[in-house]
Structure formats: C-alpha cells, structure tokens
Write an enzyme that holds these catalytic residues in place. Structure first.
Site, PDB file in Angstrom:
ATOM      1  N   CYS A  75      32.056  22.630   0.308  1.00 26.61           N
ATOM      2  CA  CYS A  75      31.538  21.260   0.381  1.00 26.61           C
ATOM      3  C   CYS A  75      32.583  20.236  -0.087  1.00 26.61           C
ATOM      4  CB  CYS A  75      30.224  21.180  -0.365  1.00 26.61           C
ATOM      5  SG  CYS A  75      29.204  19.833   0.212  1.00 26.61           S
ATOM      6  N   HIS A 165      27.009  25.241   0.378  1.00 21.74           N
ATOM      7  CA  HIS A 165      27.074  25.857  -0.957  1.00 21.74           C
ATOM      8  C   HIS A 165      26.543  27.289  -0.878  1.00 21.74           C
ATOM      9  CE1 HIS A 165      27.681  22.181  -3.499  1.00 21.74           C
ATOM     10  NE2 HIS A 165      27.211  21.597  -2.420  1.00 21.74           N
ATOM     11  N   GLU A 167      27.037  29.425  -3.196  1.00 25.54           N
ATOM     12  CA  GLU A 167      26.828  29.839  -4.590  1.00 25.54           C
ATOM     13  C   GLU A 167      25.447  29.475  -5.125  1.00 25.54           C
ATOM     14  OE1 GLU A 167      28.357  27.190  -3.628  1.00 25.54           O
ATOM     15  OE2 GLU A 167      27.885  25.578  -5.026  1.00 25.54           O
TER      16      GLU A 167
END
Ligand code: GLN
Length: 188
Positions: A75, A165, A167
């Site tokens: 990002c 994202h 994560e």
C-alpha cells in the site's frame, strides 16, 4: 531469515506478526545502521506522505537508494517504491511503475477481496484501504495480479509491491512468497 519492517509509521506490528508466524525473525527497523543485519525489508502501509517525510528525516531515503536489499512494499509502501506517482514526484524509484494514490475510493470504501496472484496457487486474501493501483509498468516489471482491470501486485528483480494489506489477514501466502521467491534467491 531475518526480515526487517520499517518502523516509522503505519502497520508495522502486523507485518512482524506475519514474519514470525511464517517461522522467521522479524526486526523493527528504526535506524539505518540496522539494515546491515537483515536479509530483506518490508515497507508497510500507512500514509505515504508522512512516511516519505520520516524517511527523509532519518536518512532512509539515501540509505535505501544505495542499498540492493530485497524490499516488499504494501500500500503506502508500494507508493514509496514507485518510480512515478501521478501528480507527484516518485520517491525511491525501485519499481519502474506509475502508481495512482487512493484509486479505489475513500476510507469508507475499503474492501476485502480474494485475489489471483501469479506464483501462488490458492487465492490470496487482501484488504484494500484507500489503496493505490498501478497505472502502468515498464517492460522489466512482472505483473502478478489485477482486480477489475487494475494492476495491484508487481515484481521487478528483488522488489515486490502490492496495493493491499496482506498483513491484516491470517493468509501468509504473500509473506512466504517474498521470503522464498524473492529474498532467498537473492542471497545466492
Ligand atoms: N492512501 C495512502 C497513501 O496514499 C495509502 C493507504 C494505505 O497504506 N493503506 O499514502
């Protein structure tokens, strides 16, 4: 493998968790001296203008420009790796791409999607938050994924970048891809 996460701003802890869940060592990177102890670096999502300002302040811009450490930007991290940013000057210029910021709508329009990523067999879960997309790529860049005709994942040599994202999910396929397909081969 020792993987650093640039710990100036943004979703840092979540990447450390992903690295550790994948069986590797995660290191919070706060000073340029620490770059010598890691095998690869993640530049997290957050706010790319703030991230660029902090990287200038702590000497990371120069250190990264001189380094050939494998890097993975998510990002805002993808935005700082790009050669060109629509309407702004490119920053680290490691990936020969043009990115457009906030190209999927505003904060309220954040969404999750199952993505097809080249080199990963199962579909990958991605969270998009005021995400950029990759408007164009130069020939040296490999496109790894698209959504609705917009490029959202690329690789060029030891540099990997995604608009979303990974994560923020429990899907570890992208971090594994970075460690096994990008960082490990570059060590030889
Ligand atoms: N919109 C942010 C930017 O342009 C990126 C958002 C994110 O990293 N989730 O910097």
């Amino acid at each position: 493998m020792k993987i650093g996460v640039l710990a100036l701003q943004g979703a840092v802890r979540e990447h450390i968790r992903h690295i550790e869940e994948s069986g590797h060592e995660g290191v919070y990177i706060k000073k340029i001296e620490q770059l010598e102890e890691i095998d690869g670096l993640i530049i997290p999502g957050g706010e790319s203008t703030t991230l660029r300002r902090l990287m200038d302040l702590y000497g990371f811009k120069e250190a990264f420009q001189q380094s050939d450490l494998p890097m993975f930007g998510t990002c805002a991290g993808l935005i700082v790796l790009a050669k060109d940013i629509v309407g702004e000057e490119g920053y680290l210029q490691k990936l020969d791409i043009t990115v457009e910021r906030n190209s999927f709508g505003r904060q309220v329009d954040s969404f999750e999607a199952d993505l097809n990523i080249k080199g990963i067999q199962q579909s990958v879960e991605g969270v998009f938050i005021r995400a950029p997309h990759i408007q164009s790529v130069e020939p040296a860049v490999e496109v790894l994924g698209e959504i609705d005709g917009k490029i959202i994942a690329v690789r060029q040599d030891q540099y990997l970048g995604v608009s979303f994202h990974p994560e923020l999910t429990d899907d570890y396929s992208i971090i594994n891809y970075f460690i096994h397909n990008v960082v490990a081969p570059s060590k030889k």
